[in-house]
Design a protein around this motif. Sequence first.
Motif, PDB file in Angstrom:
ATOM      1  N   SER A  45      58.607 -15.997  34.753  1.00  0.00           N
ATOM      2  CA  SER A  45      59.854 -14.939  34.559  1.00  0.00           C
ATOM      3  C   SER A  45      60.720 -14.493  33.418  1.00  0.00           C
ATOM      4  O   SER A  45      61.768 -13.870  33.807  1.00  0.00           O
ATOM      5  N   HIS A  46      59.330 -13.552  32.424  1.00  0.00           N
ATOM      6  CA  HIS A  46      59.757 -13.188  31.774  1.00  0.00           C
ATOM      7  C   HIS A  46      58.796 -11.606  31.788  1.00  0.00           C
ATOM      8  O   HIS A  46      59.017 -11.123  30.308  1.00  0.00           O
ATOM      9  N   ASN A  47      58.753 -12.085  33.116  1.00  0.00           N
ATOM     10  CA  ASN A  47      58.188 -10.207  33.177  1.00  0.00           C
ATOM     11  C   ASN A  47      56.157  -9.829  33.081  1.00  0.00           C
ATOM     12  O   ASN A  47      56.038  -8.849  32.199  1.00  0.00           O
ATOM     13  N   TYR A  48      55.810 -11.185  32.494  1.00  0.00           N
ATOM     14  CA  TYR A  48      54.250 -11.105  31.784  1.00  0.00           C
ATOM     15  C   TYR A  48      53.742 -11.432  33.437  1.00  0.00           C
ATOM     16  O   TYR A  48      52.657 -12.643  33.366  1.00  0.00           O
ATOM     17  N   PRO A  49      53.773 -10.648  34.855  1.00  0.00           N
ATOM     18  CA  PRO A  49      52.981 -11.030  35.133  1.00  0.00           C
ATOM     19  C   PRO A  49      51.301 -11.430  35.255  1.00  0.00           C
ATOM     20  O   PRO A  49      50.727 -12.140  35.821  1.00  0.00           O
ATOM     21  N   GLU A  50      50.997 -10.940  34.179  1.00  0.00           N
ATOM     22  CA  GLU A  50      49.172 -10.768  34.283  1.00  0.00           C
ATOM     23  C   GLU A  50      48.566 -12.391  33.481  1.00  0.00           C
ATOM     24  O   GLU A  50      48.407 -12.571  33.853  1.00  0.00           O
ATOM     25  N   GLU A  51      49.314 -12.794  32.593  1.00  0.00           N
ATOM     26  CA  GLU A  51      50.265 -13.563  31.767  1.00  0.00           C
ATOM     27  C   GLU A  51      49.773 -14.774  33.058  1.00  0.00           C
ATOM     28  O   GLU A  51      49.396 -15.903  32.890  1.00  0.00           O
ATOM     29  N   ALA A  52      50.362 -14.789  33.797  1.00  0.00           N
ATOM     30  CA  ALA A  52      51.075 -15.728  34.578  1.00  0.00           C
ATOM     31  C   ALA A  52      49.815 -15.471  35.546  1.00  0.00           C
ATOM     32  O   ALA A  52      49.165 -16.971  36.321  1.00  0.00           O
ATOM     33  N   LEU A  78      51.253 -12.057  41.856  1.00  0.00           N
ATOM     34  CA  LEU A  78      49.867 -10.877  42.184  1.00  0.00           C
ATOM     35  C   LEU A  78      50.812  -9.418  42.884  1.00  0.00           C
ATOM     36  O   LEU A  78      50.797  -8.181  42.445  1.00  0.00           O
ATOM     37  N   LEU A  79      52.391  -9.983  43.573  1.00  0.00           N
ATOM     38  CA  LEU A  79      52.708  -8.644  43.714  1.00  0.00           C
ATOM     39  C   LEU A  79      53.400  -8.201  42.601  1.00  0.00           C
ATOM     40  O   LEU A  79      53.634  -6.956  42.716  1.00  0.00           O
ATOM     41  N   GLN A  80      53.794  -9.160  41.538  1.00  0.00           N
ATOM     42  CA  GLN A  80      54.498  -8.431  40.392  1.00  0.00           C
ATOM     43  C   GLN A  80      53.773  -7.752  39.827  1.00  0.00           C
ATOM     44  O   GLN A  80      54.092  -6.716  38.950  1.00  0.00           O
ATOM     45  N   SER A  81      52.654  -7.774  39.392  1.00  0.00           N
ATOM     46  CA  SER A  81      51.757  -6.847  38.940  1.00  0.00           C
ATOM     47  C   SER A  81      51.143  -6.076  39.777  1.00  0.00           C
ATOM     48  O   SER A  81      51.210  -4.680  38.752  1.00  0.00           O
ATOM     49  N   ALA A  82      51.470  -6.281  41.079  1.00  0.00           N
ATOM     50  CA  ALA A  82      50.489  -4.786  42.076  1.00  0.00           C
ATOM     51  C   ALA A  82      51.945  -3.915  41.924  1.00  0.00           C
ATOM     52  O   ALA A  82      51.455  -2.465  41.079  1.00  0.00           O
ATOM     53  N   TYR A  83      53.100  -4.241  41.519  1.00  0.00           N
ATOM     54  CA  TYR A  83      54.167  -3.521  41.455  1.00  0.00           C
ATOM     55  C   TYR A  83      54.457  -2.693  40.140  1.00  0.00           C
ATOM     56  O   TYR A  83      55.274  -1.865  39.721  1.00  0.00           O
ATOM     57  N   ARG A  84      53.913  -3.581  39.239  1.00  0.00           N
ATOM     58  CA  ARG A  84      53.788  -2.737  37.796  1.00  0.00           C
ATOM     59  C   ARG A  84      53.825  -1.719  37.128  1.00  0.00           C
ATOM     60  O   ARG A  84      53.650  -0.992  36.937  1.00  0.00           O
ATOM     61  N   ASP A  89      43.573  -2.943  40.148  1.00  0.00           N
ATOM     62  CA  ASP A  89      43.680  -3.126  41.928  1.00  0.00           C
ATOM     63  C   ASP A  89      44.357  -3.114  42.713  1.00  0.00           C
ATOM     64  O   ASP A  89      44.516  -4.764  42.762  1.00  0.00           O
ATOM     65  N   PRO A  90      46.060  -2.397  42.147  1.00  0.00           N
ATOM     66  CA  PRO A  90      46.799  -2.900  42.392  1.00  0.00           C
ATOM     67  C   PRO A  90      46.679  -3.183  44.487  1.00  0.00           C
ATOM     68  O   PRO A  90      47.702  -4.358  45.384  1.00  0.00           O
ATOM     69  N   ARG A  91      46.220  -2.754  45.398  1.00  0.00           N
ATOM     70  CA  ARG A  91      45.482  -2.794  46.520  1.00  0.00           C
ATOM     71  C   ARG A  91      44.845  -3.763  46.678  1.00  0.00           C
ATOM     72  O   ARG A  91      45.036  -4.939  48.294  1.00  0.00           O
ATOM     73  N   GLY A  92      44.245  -4.620  46.017  1.00  0.00           N
ATOM     74  CA  GLY A  92      43.885  -5.741  46.186  1.00  0.00           C
ATOM     75  C   GLY A  92      44.639  -6.879  45.995  1.00  0.00           C
ATOM     76  O   GLY A  92      44.858  -8.241  46.487  1.00  0.00           O
ATOM     77  N   GLU A  93      45.291  -6.814  45.028  1.00  0.00           N
ATOM     78  CA  GLU A  93      46.357  -7.285  44.752  1.00  0.00           C
ATOM     79  C   GLU A  93      47.473  -7.678  45.805  1.00  0.00           C
ATOM     80  O   GLU A  93      47.526  -9.510  46.207  1.00  0.00           O
ATOM     81  N   VAL A  94      47.999  -6.738  46.610  1.00  0.00           N
ATOM     82  CA  VAL A  94      48.504  -6.784  47.057  1.00  0.00           C
ATOM     83  C   VAL A  94      47.910  -7.737  48.815  1.00  0.00           C
ATOM     84  O   VAL A  94      48.584  -8.284  49.235  1.00  0.00           O
ATOM     85  N   SER A  95      46.932  -7.521  48.749  1.00  0.00           N
ATOM     86  CA  SER A  95      46.524  -8.094  49.735  1.00  0.00           C
ATOM     87  C   SER A  95      45.496  -9.175  49.844  1.00  0.00           C
ATOM     88  O   SER A  95      46.273 -10.703  50.321  1.00  0.00           O
ATOM     89  N   HIS A 123      60.883  -9.779  51.419  1.00  0.00           N
ATOM     90  CA  HIS A 123      61.934  -8.798  51.076  1.00  0.00           C
ATOM     91  C   HIS A 123      62.275  -8.299  49.320  1.00  0.00           C
ATOM     92  O   HIS A 123      62.054  -6.936  49.666  1.00  0.00           O
ATOM     93  N   SER A 124      61.267  -8.643  48.177  1.00  0.00           N
ATOM     94  CA  SER A 124      61.143  -8.308  47.463  1.00  0.00           C
ATOM     95  C   SER A 124      60.339  -7.180  47.986  1.00  0.00           C
ATOM     96  O   SER A 124      60.082  -6.083  46.441  1.00  0.00           O
ATOM     97  N   CYS A 125      59.109  -7.331  47.891  1.00  0.00           N
ATOM     98  CA  CYS A 125      57.962  -6.031  48.644  1.00  0.00           C
ATOM     99  C   CYS A 125      59.100  -4.873  49.652  1.00  0.00           C
ATOM    100  O   CYS A 125      58.167  -4.147  49.283  1.00  0.00           O
ATOM    101  N   GLY A 126      59.942  -5.064  50.424  1.00  0.00           N
ATOM    102  CA  GLY A 126      60.338  -4.282  50.701  1.00  0.00           C
ATOM    103  C   GLY A 126      59.670  -4.207  52.395  1.00  0.00           C
ATOM    104  O   GLY A 126      60.455  -3.027  53.118  1.00  0.00           O
ATOM    105  N   PHE A 127      59.198  -5.420  52.419  1.00  0.00           N
ATOM    106  CA  PHE A 127      59.543  -5.291  54.634  1.00  0.00           C
ATOM    107  C   PHE A 127      60.006  -6.197  54.677  1.00  0.00           C
ATOM    108  O   PHE A 127      59.913  -7.402  54.983  1.00  0.00           O
ATOM    109  N   LEU A 128      61.268  -5.234  55.195  1.00  0.00           N
ATOM    110  CA  LEU A 128      62.555  -5.752  55.119  1.00  0.00           C
ATOM    111  C   LEU A 128      62.153  -6.445  56.597  1.00  0.00           C
ATOM    112  O   LEU A 128      62.837  -7.699  56.983  1.00  0.00           O
ATOM    113  N   GLY A 129      61.218  -4.919  58.002  1.00  0.00           N
ATOM    114  CA  GLY A 129      61.293  -6.728  58.475  1.00  0.00           C
ATOM    115  C   GLY A 129      60.791  -7.531  59.244  1.00  0.00           C
ATOM    116  O   GLY A 129      61.926  -8.427  60.174  1.00  0.00           O
TER     117      GLY A 129
END
Length: 159
Positions: A45-52, A78-84, A89-95, A123-129
């Motif tokens: 919630s405080h935008n510290y995804p790695e700690e979360a 994991l999505l928050q961390s990848a998008y920051r 390894d953002p691809r690994g985190e998204v996967s 929706h937050s990742c942009g996968f609108l379909g």
Amino acid sequence: AMLPMGLRGERLMISRASHKFWVREGKKRNAPDSFRFIAGHVNASHNYPEEAIRCYRQIKGAAASQQPTLKLHLAIALLQSAYRRTSKDPRGEVSEAMQLLREYYCSGGESPEQQYNVARAMHSCGFLGVAAHLYQQVLDSPASEYTRDAAYALHLIYR
């Protein structure tokens, strides 16, 4: 200990002192899983995804791997961390996040709550379909507490 269910994307409003308290309590070696879960949620919630992520991964309860809520929150962190773009390894985190979201979605018979939560993540990742399809499924299901939120989210996608 069971983890809280039904957090529909609300941000936990918490003071800086309370944030420090939960982070400190969640880091203790003998902290209960519920404290680690709350510490993870407060960090996210405080935008510290790695700690979360660290807090969520330390949950060792007997059914931790079977907890749908834990999978959802870990996936979102994991999505928050990848998008920051601070991740190694953002691809690994998204996967991994997509895999956890799939497991979460399939764990409860595709309820409106799960459809809505996964739609919010997409929706937050942009996968609108995908998000629009899941929001529509929520609207097509019998009336639930998520109907209004799903309709508003669809409005945001199509405006």
